[in-house]
Design a protein around this motif. Sequence first.
Motif, mmCIF file in Angstrom:
data_model
loop_
_atom_site.group_PDB
_atom_site.id
_atom_site.type_symbol
_atom_site.label_atom_id
_atom_site.label_comp_id
_atom_site.label_asym_id
_atom_site.label_seq_id
_atom_site.Cartn_x
_atom_site.Cartn_y
_atom_site.Cartn_z
ATOM 1 N N HIS A 995 13.797 -11.141 -20.268
ATOM 2 C CA HIS A 995 14.437 -10.513 -21.423
ATOM 3 C C HIS A 995 13.364 -9.740 -22.176
ATOM 4 N N GLU A 996 13.760 -8.744 -22.924
ATOM 5 C CA GLU A 996 12.752 -7.934 -23.621
ATOM 6 C C GLU A 996 11.893 -8.752 -24.559
ATOM 7 N N THR A 997 12.385 -9.913 -25.012
ATOM 8 C CA THR A 997 11.636 -10.738 -25.962
ATOM 9 C C THR A 997 10.870 -11.873 -25.305
ATOM 10 N N GLN A 998 11.096 -12.127 -24.020
ATOM 11 C CA GLN A 998 10.486 -13.323 -23.436
ATOM 12 C C GLN A 998 10.633 -13.355 -21.926
ATOM 13 N N LEU A 999 9.773 -14.167 -21.304
ATOM 14 C CA LEU A 999 9.969 -14.660 -19.952
ATOM 15 C C LEU A 999 10.293 -16.140 -20.080
ATOM 16 N N ALA A 1000 11.178 -16.634 -19.226
ATOM 17 C CA ALA A 1000 11.538 -18.047 -19.293
ATOM 18 C C ALA A 1000 11.802 -18.569 -17.895
ATOM 19 N N LEU A 1001 11.486 -19.854 -17.689
ATOM 20 C CA LEU A 1001 11.784 -20.535 -16.437
ATOM 21 C C LEU A 1001 12.846 -21.590 -16.712
ATOM 22 N N TYR A 1002 13.922 -21.538 -15.940
ATOM 23 C CA TYR A 1002 15.006 -22.510 -16.051
ATOM 24 C C TYR A 1002 15.169 -23.222 -14.720
ATOM 25 N N GLU A 1003 15.698 -24.441 -14.799
ATOM 26 C CA GLU A 1003 16.007 -25.181 -13.588
ATOM 27 C C GLU A 1003 17.516 -25.263 -13.444
ATOM 28 N N ALA A 1004 18.019 -24.717 -12.327
ATOM 29 C CA ALA A 1004 19.448 -24.746 -12.052
ATOM 30 C C ALA A 1004 19.807 -26.076 -11.363
ATOM 31 N N PRO A 1005 21.064 -26.518 -11.451
ATOM 32 C CA PRO A 1005 22.183 -25.802 -12.070
ATOM 33 C C PRO A 1005 22.418 -26.133 -13.533
ATOM 34 N N LYS A 1006 21.652 -27.089 -14.110
ATOM 35 C CA LYS A 1006 21.909 -27.505 -15.487
ATOM 36 C C LYS A 1006 21.309 -26.558 -16.513
ATOM 37 N N LEU A 1007 20.444 -25.655 -16.049
ATOM 38 C CA LEU A 1007 19.795 -24.667 -16.928
ATOM 39 C C LEU A 1007 18.905 -25.337 -17.968
ATOM 40 N N ASP A 1008 18.112 -26.310 -17.514
ATOM 41 C CA ASP A 1008 17.095 -26.883 -18.392
ATOM 42 C C ASP A 1008 15.937 -25.908 -18.484
ATOM 43 N N CYS A 1009 15.529 -25.571 -19.698
ATOM 44 C CA CYS A 1009 14.427 -24.635 -19.885
ATOM 45 C C CYS A 1009 13.104 -25.366 -19.695
ATOM 46 N N ILE A 1010 12.292 -24.865 -18.785
ATOM 47 C CA ILE A 1010 11.008 -25.499 -18.468
ATOM 48 C C ILE A 1010 9.871 -24.850 -19.246
ATOM 49 N N GLY A 1118 -1.627 -28.620 -23.830
ATOM 50 C CA GLY A 1118 -0.457 -27.843 -24.219
ATOM 51 C C GLY A 1118 0.653 -28.737 -24.703
ATOM 52 N N PRO A 1119 1.516 -28.226 -25.570
ATOM 53 C CA PRO A 1119 2.659 -29.011 -26.047
ATOM 54 C C PRO A 1119 3.616 -29.313 -24.913
ATOM 55 N N SER A 1120 4.432 -30.350 -25.053
ATOM 56 C CA SER A 1120 5.317 -30.762 -23.966
ATOM 57 C C SER A 1120 6.721 -31.081 -24.447
ATOM 58 N N THR A 1121 7.110 -30.528 -25.579
ATOM 59 C CA THR A 1121 8.466 -30.771 -26.069
ATOM 60 C C THR A 1121 9.417 -29.737 -25.521
ATOM 61 N N ASN A 1122 10.697 -30.100 -25.504
ATOM 62 C CA ASN A 1122 11.702 -29.167 -25.006
ATOM 63 C C ASN A 1122 11.856 -28.006 -25.971
ATOM 64 N N PRO A 1123 11.916 -26.787 -25.475
ATOM 65 C CA PRO A 1123 12.207 -25.676 -26.364
ATOM 66 C C PRO A 1123 13.644 -25.773 -26.846
ATOM 67 N N ALA A 1124 13.841 -25.415 -28.068
ATOM 68 C CA ALA A 1124 15.192 -25.458 -28.625
ATOM 69 C C ALA A 1124 15.964 -24.259 -28.117
ATOM 70 N N VAL A 1125 16.863 -24.523 -27.214
ATOM 71 C CA VAL A 1125 17.659 -23.461 -26.628
ATOM 72 C C VAL A 1125 19.116 -23.729 -26.942
ATOM 73 N N ALA A 1126 19.749 -22.808 -27.608
ATOM 74 C CA ALA A 1126 21.140 -23.012 -28.005
ATOM 75 C C ALA A 1126 22.042 -23.031 -26.794
ATOM 76 N N SER A 1127 23.018 -23.881 -26.815
ATOM 77 C CA SER A 1127 23.974 -23.983 -25.705
ATOM 78 C C SER A 1127 25.290 -23.388 -26.129
ATOM 79 N N SER A 1128 25.938 -22.760 -25.163
ATOM 80 C CA SER A 1128 27.238 -22.161 -25.473
ATOM 81 C C SER A 1128 28.280 -23.238 -25.618
#
Length: 1128
Positions: A995-1010, A1118-1128
């Motif tokens: 995305h123009e604001t970020q790169l992100a790694l997700y794990e499918a199929p639950k879409l957990d942000c890594i 490095g920090p190891s907490t989950n990023p706050a990602v809003a869910s639909s």
Amino acid sequence: MSSLSRELVFLILQFLDEEKFKDTVHRLEKESGFYFNMKYFEDTVTNGEWDEVEKYLSGFTKVDDNRYSMKIFFEIRKQKYLEALDKPDYGKAVEVLRKDLKVFSTFNDDLFKEITLLLTLPNFRENEQLSKYGDTSQARSIMLGELKKLIEANPLFRDKLQFPTLKNSRLRTLINQSLNWQHQLCKNPKSNPDIKTLFVDHSCGQANGARVPSPVTNQLMGSMPKVGGFPPLGAHGPFQASPASITASLGGWMANPSTMPHQGIPGGPISLSAPNNAASMLKRPRTPTTNPAMDYHTADSDHALKRARPFGLMDEGNNLPINILPVTYPSQTHPNTSYSSDDLPKTVLANLNQGSAVRSMDFHPVEQTLLLVGTNIGDIAVWEVGSRDRLAFKNFKVWDLGSCSVILQASLANEYTASVNRVMWSPDGTLLGVAYSKHIVHIYSFHGGDELRNRLEIDAHVGNVSDLAFSHPNKQLCIITCGEDKAIKVWDVATGAKQFTFEGHEAPVYSVCPHHKENIQFIFSTSVDGKIKAWLYDNLGSRVDYDAPGQSCTRMAYSADGTRLFSCGTSKDGESHIVEWNESEGAVKRSYVGLGKRSMGVVQFDTTKNKFLVAGDEFVIKFWDVDNVNLLMTTDADGGLPASPCIRFSKEGILLAVSTSENGVKILGNAEGLRLVRTVDNRALDASRISGNVAKSPVIGAYGASSLSAVPNIGAMERSAPVTAIVPLNGDSRSLPDVNPRITDEMEKSKIWKLAEINEQAQLQSLRLPDILLSVRIARLIYTNSGGAILALACNAVHKLWKWQRNERNMSGKATTNVPPQLWQPSSGILMTNDISETKPEDAVPCFALSKNDSYVMSASGGKISLFNMMTFKTMTTFMPPPPAATFLAFHPQDNNIIAIGMEDSSIQIYNVRVDEVKSKLKGHQKRVTGLAFSNVLNILVSSGADAQICVWSMDGWEKQASKFLQIPAGRAPNPLGQTRVQFHQDQTHVLVVHETQLALYEAPKLDCIKQWLPKESNGSITDATYSCDSQAVYAALEDGSINVFTATALSLRCRISPTAYLPANPSSRVYPLVITAHPNDPNQFALGLNDGGVHVLEPLESEGRWGTVPPNENGAGPSTNPAVASS
């Protein structure tokens, strides 16, 4: 033409053939284009009736339709030319050269020149490539085999090689049914009506009180004497050729057929393998697949209104180049690259201490120095043989005991142990399978580092699971297992669902060997009583029943090129046999000498390089040349081997693993293997110097170069969002033993990691591709799958294709910065231009998708979707006019006829091109769809949109499984029409989101942000990003013109490329990359599409070999907490 009209043509063809109107039959075949009569084609080729051959072919294809058609016409005209030279009739030869062969000079001028030079030779056989050319009859026969192979592979002939199954005189029967029905309607039906014409409806003249005869049975129309039908008529039933052809192919193995409960097979010397002239294999019709051809009308074809011209997107294995060699001649059996015994891996390079007796081993198919090991106590381990480090380890443990069968639970209650019978990597190396001695098969995923993830547990067989293997029937990854319950089973790797069960062995099944010939998939199996059987992926029983030499426990293996079949086994008396099979006859072709007569245990063997066989026997390693039955050499590997050691070659045959009597493994290598091991050892040494962790050197694996437990702090160079560390799914947190602690503190401190900054042109290799067309900003960019060309789509809807030529400066013909490519244009001078009717260029979202074999591109620029032929640039078809317009295109991974189309109206359409129908319409996004990616492993489609939302859809029912919105950083207002892209990692589980604001790694199929990475505001927005071809790096382009190279696992910055390093200094213009694409084979090469219309290829300096080095771990800094990602 409707389907009924088409069927009527077949009925007429049958009638004409029965009435022996032969010329009319073949004329109708050609003019309708519905049925290609291979028997007639064979006869005309064999008789050298070249004009009739081409005339008949013209009803089905033209020279420039595709590469198969071009090769077909080329082979015919080349043979015509060679026969003229052989007479000799030089006047005729010159005429053929000028009229028939000149057309091919456009595509391969060097080849045409070489053909022309044959005129200067007293005998064209003086040309080395034609030295084996025999007489005319032999040459035609060989060429015919090649032509049949090309025709069967050509999508234009798909569904045209099989005549439908019809009863004799079917048209007469239908007419009789009609007449009977007319007779029933007569007011005064006669008992014996006199039918004199078919031109008007039948009616009886006067009443006679007769009852109306029953329809069909009363032959009112007098029958003429019946004659033979079409040569293959009646044998060609829809989708029946596959079992029949395989049945015949395997019939040669049925020399002594036994009474079996399943269907028997008639004998016959038709082979599964392609013999020298490929004739026997090619006599059968093309096997129907689950991926039927797409039916298009060729826009520029003279026959567009006459007939449908099926068009298919072929698999990558079907690229058949035109060359001067007719085909392989009979005396040229099994061509091999020249090898000597020096190429054998016989020098001991490393010793690995496994700790328990080794039962099975397998080298990684990609990373040649990774070795998978299974032991007699159920342990499995992944070793890096270069550094002697054990990277991952699991002991035997049932994951879900409650789901297991009662028999297994009882067995485990009595003794909770099991040995490993077989370990094997999947073809891409992202999965590994383990077969245990108790019921169970485990499948793990492996993505580098020290992590083995539990993927699938299957309660596969009752008792011992003897063997397993991966296979791709119907292009779906499956695992095949066999066991003590006398069964062979096929399981879907994605779901664990059982697809087939094959029963027929009368003793426990010992081994399985899946293989394929062309598009025919089959499985060989052997049982402990020495029986060999073969199975198709159906439920029709075994196609083969044969005895292995010595009626022994036997394993089978094909040579690397899949053309030669070997087996090795040991009888109950200890007598061992290693043989090569003649597949065409089902008999032993060659028995190798040198195995012991009193072997202890079953002798294991392997083969490599299409040249060597190896077996572990009598406390030594024995080697054979496959073309010589006598023992080539032996080695004891410096001693310490058991009587019958386990043995395994690496994929390239440069390393050999052999088990030892002291619960270890020895790694042997040749000179090339030694260099590889030293390279890995040095790499591990360098990594250890900077990591501060001497116990576990990071491995450059399939998913990551180092542990994810720590994230480097780049400070001012990048801002990282919080990260979630990836941990083993089963909670196994045992630390691995310190296998190789050999780095001192002084060595660790001797080198400090530093970010690689590239600011000058002398620090990298770059090339701006030559362009004579109008320079317009590049909207889409991709390498061809072969790696030899780059395709760009500009914002003016014009495609540009650059091809690298194979020459002395570029022997590989692959993309490189050392040699400029050619901006490719066909002789017609046309451009591939998308439909842009009623579309403002600034509003369009250009998109394209390339076929697997680089033959076709599907593309849109706001208008209709166009399908182009990449060789001729011709528009094959257009479809789906807006609104809404297509904004992203992706081929279904299992069926090229199915396309996922992201739309401007936020929907996703699952479109079947063959039937021109939208099968499903997916709704879940709020704005236009800008990214689509399929995962074959998870059986899902991931989509992304301008709404910054990611959705997961099941490929089974196209239902939405999950969705999440990206977290937009505070203070950043995203572009409401900005694009969000998605791309799967090699493991087909992790997803890169751009995305123009970020790169992100997700794990499918639950879409957990890594992991997330956010650019500095001074760098501007991210314009595009992509994985490298090996998924070890991420290349990202930014609005300030810079390129960032990240690690793929933690998004840690390892190299930054300034725009001054690849762009000329020009203060008045703001030039930056809009799109970026990675080379499909070279992990360190990528290309950029710029806003000024330029395309640049970038590579690191040869002295560097890569873009920077992997940053060190900082022990959890490095920090190891989950990023706050809003869910639909």
